[in-house]
Design an enzyme around this catalytic site. Structure first.
Site, PDB file in Angstrom:
ATOM      1  N   SER A  43     -27.465  26.319 -61.046  1.00 22.88           N
ATOM      2  CA  SER A  43     -26.096  26.329 -61.552  1.00 22.88           C
ATOM      3  C   SER A  43     -25.364  27.588 -61.084  1.00 22.88           C
ATOM      4  O   SER A  43     -25.248  27.822 -59.887  1.00 22.88           O
ATOM      5  CB  SER A  43     -26.108  26.203 -63.078  1.00 22.88           C
ATOM      6  OG  SER A  43     -24.831  25.897 -63.574  1.00 22.88           O
ATOM      7  N   ASP A 173     -25.760  19.209 -63.073  1.00 26.69           N
ATOM      8  CA  ASP A 173     -26.337  20.546 -63.185  1.00 26.69           C
ATOM      9  C   ASP A 173     -27.871  20.552 -63.220  1.00 26.69           C
ATOM     10  O   ASP A 173     -28.485  19.879 -64.045  1.00 26.69           O
ATOM     11  CB  ASP A 173     -25.804  21.171 -64.479  1.00 26.69           C
ATOM     12  CG  ASP A 173     -25.979  22.668 -64.552  1.00 26.69           C
ATOM     13  OD1 ASP A 173     -26.955  23.175 -63.986  1.00 26.69           O
ATOM     14  OD2 ASP A 173     -25.131  23.320 -65.186  1.00 26.69           O
TER      15      ASP A 173
END
Length: 314
Positions: A43, A173
């Site tokens: 991320s 993510d």
């Protein structure tokens, strides 16, 4: 010796690891990427890892967060809260524009470092891990745009929309399964890279998660009304602990150094941009204290140059 850097996910809290690494660079007078054989990030940590791999200094990456963060997480607070209930809290466009402003049209194959960047495929439910071509089997990812890799690993559900790859794959993510990627980094080193486990030295930088607050859940048999608001922080804490445990079991407890200072509850969140100065200051303070012990382990000498198995055509 093989040296590994891992960076956790956490939205705007990526200011902390960026500041930590920038402070080390200022002390060394050199880019930190020169001292690591493998960089793994999830991320926001994936964005930092990509920047380091492409030759940006940690200071430049920190400036990116300071300048672009308020634009990425912008909007009326009340409207954002209402939007968050039904659709993603933020549009992908400001993040995409910010990433394109620094990465332009560069490809993953331009990285001078071995990189591993996790995401998740919503079509199949399988993990989707982007990797530089550091093994002959890795024949595709190096051709991809860095911006697309960054958008995929940072597409946090409820905060940003799902990212569609150029091939049409719906990706979200990597923090959903590897927010703390240190365990997968050590597995990558031992298996795909075939590095001896006793040769590994790992620096794992967290994004200062809040303390786990489940006091009532420890006492009462509560239901969805309680756990619905707590379960994400619980599984994130569990994943991080398991990942760190895996890394230490495989590489040796003494060979995995974790930087993740405790913070007060309810202060930092992945989109609270007003805390950027505090996050930057915390990164500086932690690095200042850690440099004397980290220098002889990680920053004594450069690592060997990375030669990919497959290269981009000129």
């Amino acid at each position: 010796m093989k040296k590994i850097l891992t960076i956790e996910g956490g939205g705007i809290k990526g200011v902390f690891p960026a500041s930590f690494l920038a402070t080390i660079e200022e002390t060394l007078g050199d880019n930190v990427a020169n001292y690591f054989d493998l960089i793994v990030g999830t991320s926001t940590g994936g964005i930092i890892a990509l920047g380091l791999g492409l030759g940006f200094s940690a200071k430049e990456i920190l400036e990116f967060y300071e300048n672009s963060g308020p634009q990425i997480f912008k909007g009326n607070r009340m409207l954002r809260l209402l939007r968050h209930i039904w659709i993603s809290k933020y549009s992908q466009e400001p993040l995409k524009r910010a990433l394109e402003s620094i990465f332009d049209d560069r490809k993953l194959g331009e990285s001078t470092k071995r990189l591993v960047i996790p995401s998740l495929d919503l079509e199949t439910g399988k993990v989707h891990v982007y990797k530089t071509s550091h093994n002959p089997r890795l024949e595709q990812d190096y051709k991809l745009r860095v911006v697309d890799v960054a958008l995929a690993t940072a597409a946090a559900p409820t905060y940003f929309p799902t990212h569609r790859s150029a091939a049409g794959t719906p990706l979200v993510d990597g923090g959903l399964w590897a927010n703390n990627p240190v365990g997968m980094a050590v597995v990558e080193a031992i298996t795909l890279l075939d590095w001896p486990r006793d040769s590994l030295r790992v620096l794992s930088i967290g994004c200062i998660p809040e303390p786990l607050k489940v006091r009532l859940g420890r006492k009462w048999a509560l239901g969805l009304g309680y756990w619905g608001f707590k379960i994400v922080s619980v599984f994130m804490a569990a994943q991080s602990s398991a990942s760190e445990g895996t890394a230490k079991l495989l590489a040796g407890h003494e060979n995995v150094i974790r930087i993740n200072p405790p913070v007060e509850a309810a202060r930092f969140n992945l989109d609270v941009v007003k805390e950027i100065p505090s996050l930057k200051g915390l990164g500086y303070t932690e690095a200042r204290e850690a440099i004397p012990s980290l220098r002889p382990i990680f920053f004594g000498e450069y690592v060997e140059k990375f030669t990919p198995c497959h290269r981009l055509s000129s």
